[in-house]
Write an enzyme that holds these catalytic residues in place. Structure first.
Site, mmCIF file in Angstrom:
data_model
loop_
_atom_site.group_PDB
_atom_site.id
_atom_site.type_symbol
_atom_site.label_atom_id
_atom_site.label_comp_id
_atom_site.label_asym_id
_atom_site.label_seq_id
_atom_site.Cartn_x
_atom_site.Cartn_y
_atom_site.Cartn_z
ATOM 1 N N HIS A 27 0.852 -1.188 0.000
ATOM 2 C CA HIS A 27 0.000 0.000 0.000
ATOM 3 C C HIS A 27 0.892 1.243 0.000
ATOM 4 O O HIS A 27 2.098 1.150 0.180
ATOM 5 C CB HIS A 27 -0.826 0.070 1.293
ATOM 6 C CG HIS A 27 -1.654 -1.115 1.601
ATOM 7 N ND1 HIS A 27 -3.000 -1.157 1.342
ATOM 8 C CD2 HIS A 27 -1.361 -2.295 2.210
ATOM 9 C CE1 HIS A 27 -3.506 -2.313 1.758
ATOM 10 N NE2 HIS A 27 -2.519 -3.018 2.286
ATOM 11 N N GLU A 109 2.487 -0.895 4.459
ATOM 12 C CA GLU A 109 2.265 0.477 4.010
ATOM 13 C C GLU A 109 3.604 1.146 3.748
ATOM 14 O O GLU A 109 4.496 1.112 4.602
ATOM 15 C CB GLU A 109 1.515 1.287 5.072
ATOM 16 C CG GLU A 109 0.104 0.838 5.326
ATOM 17 C CD GLU A 109 -0.900 1.406 4.340
ATOM 18 O OE1 GLU A 109 -0.509 2.172 3.434
ATOM 19 O OE2 GLU A 109 -2.094 1.090 4.495
ATOM 20 N N HIS A 145 -2.500 -2.946 -3.428
ATOM 21 C CA HIS A 145 -3.869 -2.705 -2.968
ATOM 22 C C HIS A 145 -4.793 -2.507 -4.174
ATOM 23 O O HIS A 145 -5.942 -2.943 -4.173
ATOM 24 C CB HIS A 145 -3.880 -1.492 -2.051
ATOM 25 C CG HIS A 145 -5.072 -1.402 -1.164
ATOM 26 N ND1 HIS A 145 -5.311 -0.302 -0.388
ATOM 27 C CD2 HIS A 145 -6.096 -2.252 -0.905
ATOM 28 C CE1 HIS A 145 -6.427 -0.483 0.300
ATOM 29 N NE2 HIS A 145 -6.925 -1.653 -0.002
ATOM 30 N N ASP A 155 -3.372 2.468 -4.891
ATOM 31 C CA ASP A 155 -2.025 2.318 -4.354
ATOM 32 C C ASP A 155 -1.475 0.891 -4.548
ATOM 33 O O ASP A 155 -2.262 -0.035 -4.668
ATOM 34 C CB ASP A 155 -1.991 2.734 -2.875
ATOM 35 C CG ASP A 155 -2.960 1.974 -1.979
ATOM 36 O OD1 ASP A 155 -4.159 1.893 -2.324
ATOM 37 O OD2 ASP A 155 -2.520 1.466 -0.940
#
Length: 166
Positions: A27, A109, A145, A155
């Site tokens: 992400h 992330e 994602h 993303d």
């Protein structure tokens, strides 16, 4: 399995019985959007984001979300959820015909945006983290994602260089 500086999020639960880690989802995140550094991502994942701290936060402060890991622009790796637990990063999603991707994935992330290049330190940290995860879980495939929630998420975006991953 704890692999980094652990700053626990309350936003996790048990994986379903028999679930295995079958995919790693990449992400990107920045809070406020387009701004890097600061405490806001951590605050979001720990339910401490103040809705009045920035106009954008009013719409997201009540979300109950998390990821297993965050890789900051300088390569710092922060872990929010143990990899044996289910983090809440994928939302409504499917991968290879399977719904509820949170059940069988690890979420990473990258501090960044769809349209700005990621840093060399981030790719180095991500590759080191992926090596550790593969030691534990085997040759787990990677996806974005955007691939598990097409039309809903974009993303890690076109600025993410998949060719830099080992």
């Amino acid at each position: 399995m704890i692999l980094a500086d652990f700053r626990p999020s309350p936003n996790f639960d048990e994986r379903p019985a028999g679930a295995t880690v079958d995919v790693i989802v990449i992400h990107n995140i920045s809070l406020p959007p387009g701004e890097f550094g600061g405490p806001h991502i951590e605050e979001l994942f720990q339910n401490r984001l103040h809705p009045g701290a920035h106009p954008y936060f009013a719409g997201i402060a009540a979300l109950k979300v998390s990821a297993h890991f965050l890789i900051r622009r300088d390569g710092e790796v922060i872990q929010f959820v143990d990899t044996d637990q289910r983090a809440w990063h994928a939302g409504v999603s499917s991968w290879n015909g399977r719904e509820r991707v949170n059940d069988f994935s690890i979420g990473i992330e990258m501090e960044g945006t769809d349209d700005r290049p990621f840093e060399d330190a981030q790719y180095a940290a991500l590759n080191a983290l992926l090596a550790k995860l593969r030691e534990r879980y085997g040759p787990v495939p990677l996806t974005g994602h955007s691939q598990i929630a097409p039309g809903r998420k974009t993303d890690p975006g076109p600025s993410f260089d998949w060719g830099r991953l080992g």
